[in-house]
Design a protein around this motif. Structure first.
Motif, PDB file in Angstrom:
ATOM      1  N   GLU A 154      32.648 -32.651 -10.792  1.00  0.00           N
ATOM      2  CA  GLU A 154      31.983 -31.360 -10.584  1.00  0.00           C
ATOM      3  C   GLU A 154      32.688 -30.259 -11.364  1.00  0.00           C
ATOM      4  OE1 GLU A 154      29.249 -28.598  -9.225  1.00  0.00           O
ATOM      5  OE2 GLU A 154      29.201 -30.801  -9.159  1.00  0.00           O
ATOM      6  N   LYS A 155      34.022 -30.329 -11.402  1.00  0.00           N
ATOM      7  CA  LYS A 155      34.781 -29.321 -12.141  1.00  0.00           C
ATOM      8  C   LYS A 155      34.496 -29.390 -13.638  1.00  0.00           C
ATOM      9  CE  LYS A 155      37.386 -27.522  -8.796  1.00  0.00           C
ATOM     10  NZ  LYS A 155      37.339 -26.090  -8.434  1.00  0.00           N
ATOM     11  N   ALA A 192      40.503 -23.407  -6.038  1.00  0.00           N
ATOM     12  CA  ALA A 192      39.545 -23.783  -7.074  1.00  0.00           C
ATOM     13  C   ALA A 192      40.165 -24.707  -8.128  1.00  0.00           C
ATOM     14  CB  ALA A 192      39.000 -22.526  -7.753  1.00  0.00           C
ATOM     15  N   HIS A 193      41.448 -24.970  -8.068  1.00  0.00           N
ATOM     16  CA  HIS A 193      42.143 -25.767  -9.082  1.00  0.00           C
ATOM     17  C   HIS A 193      42.361 -27.188  -8.573  1.00  0.00           C
ATOM     18  CE1 HIS A 193      45.713 -25.167  -6.553  1.00  0.00           C
ATOM     19  NE2 HIS A 193      45.384 -23.888  -6.534  1.00  0.00           N
ATOM     20  N   LEU A 194      42.636 -28.098  -9.520  1.00  0.00           N
ATOM     21  CA  LEU A 194      42.941 -29.494  -9.200  1.00  0.00           C
ATOM     22  C   LEU A 194      44.442 -29.744  -9.096  1.00  0.00           C
ATOM     23  CD1 LEU A 194      40.366 -31.265 -11.564  1.00  0.00           C
ATOM     24  CD2 LEU A 194      40.163 -30.917  -9.100  1.00  0.00           C
TER      25      LEU A 194
END
Length: 353
Positions: A154-155, A192-194
């Motif tokens: 999705e990102k 919002a980050h991985l």
């Protein structure tokens, strides 16, 4: 709420513990000498029902339990000019000053009246250690690898409004908190980050100084929003020789290893020494092909051809001329002028050309 127009207000509260609550406190273990894990804490916030409120102390606060004042967390000093020092508004532990019986307890909060209303609450809580919180997170907070993989896709999904396609995103396997390899990769679901941080050190740091802020994006990351990244946990066990990986658009990943510097020896001429007896020194192991550069002791070169005239590099031209001049002067003094001495060169010398 203020009872009068005075700037300093006093608000009393009287309550009693139930027998069950007294038993819980007495039978709880000690986190440290005199500090029970089951506690009665006081929390204060603004009176605002529009949204959940964070702890907020009123100005000039003082808390008195029965006949003794309770310590309240002080201000953090500020090193920046013009910036007011911050005060950590943590729950205040009242347990050690209370009557652990059916007797009533009286709590008086003194506070500054500057036009704000506050709400006060008393809570019976159990304080957990960072090790207990970690074990609980490992039990109920692990996110399945397939769900994490779907999040990666999705990102990296192509945004039709964007002219730049993202083909991959790099994620470090080093914890940003302690600069060590991750052991329990963790982040908040609201991030919002991985990129992950290590849950072990994050919980230990918040046990000593609770801020609950993500070290990657500096946004709130409270305990109840933490998750363990199951995909990155699996990658850590499979990729032990890299400190960084890259997620690709299909959800797969590849390690990123630092390129080792290639050692290349300079391409310089090799000087081979030959002694007077005509024996050449053996070339070092691993050296390039020496055919055509080495001459044998019998004076022949490559393909059996005789070597060209060479100059003995072991002799210094200036020193030889001085020696010849000294010899001439000595001969003149003894027997008159003599012919100059010539240096006969040995056969088998190596050409330096």
């Amino acid at each position: 709420v203020p009872q009068n127009n005075e700037k300093l207000q006093e608000s009393p509260c009287i309550f009693a513990l139930t027998p069950r609550q007294v038993e819980l406190i007495r039978n709880s273990r000690e986190l440290q000498p005199g500090v029970k894990s089951v506690q009665v804490v006081l929390r204060i916030c603004y009176t605002d029902t529009s949204s959940p409120q964070e702890d907020q102390y009123p100005p000039n606060i003082a808390v008195k339990v029965n006949h003794s004042y309770c310590s309240v967390p002080g201000y953090y000093p500020s090193n920046k000019p013009g910036v007011e020092p911050k005060r950590p508004c943590r729950p205040i532990n009242l347990t050690h000053l209370m009557y652990l019986s059916a007797a009533t307890n009286r709590i008086t909060v003194t506070w500054g009246n500057y036009g704000k209303s506050y709400s006060v609450g008393l809570y019976l809580v159990r304080q957990m250690t960072s090790a207990e919180l970690l074990q609980r997170l490992k039990t109920i907070g692990i996110k399945h690898p397939e769900l994490c993989k779907a999040l990666v896709k999705e990102k990296l999904r192509l945004d039709p409004d964007s002219e730049i396609a993202t083909t991959g995103v790099r994620v470090s396997l080093i914890c940003p908190l302690v600069k060590m390899r991750l052991s329990v990769p963790c982040r908040a679901e609201t991030c919002a980050h991985l990129q992950c941080f290590d849950a072990v050190f994050y919980l230990q740091m918040n046990e000593k100084k609770p801020t609950w802020m993500c070290p990657v994006c500096d946004k709130p990351a409270p305990y109840d929003q933490l998750i363990i990244d199951g995909l990155l946990s699996k990658i850590l066990t499979e990729c032990e020789d890299a400190d960084e990986i890259e997620y690709l658009v299909d959800g797969s990943w590849c390690p990123i290893r630092a390129e080792k510097e290639r050692s290349c020896s300079p391409q310089c001429p090799i000087l081979v020494l030959v002694d007077r007896s005509g024996f050449t020194s053996s070339p070092p192991s691993g050296s390039s092909d020496m055919n055509g550069l080495l001459a044998t002791a019998n004076g022949t070169g490559e393909n059996g051809k005789a070597p060209a005239d060479v100059v003995d590099l072991t002799l210094d031209s200036s020193s030889s001329e001085e020696d010849e001049e000294e010899d001439e002067e000595e001969d003149d003094d003894d027997e008159g002028p003599q012919p100059k001495r010539r240096c006969s060169y040995e056969k088998g010398l190596v050409s330096a050309c």
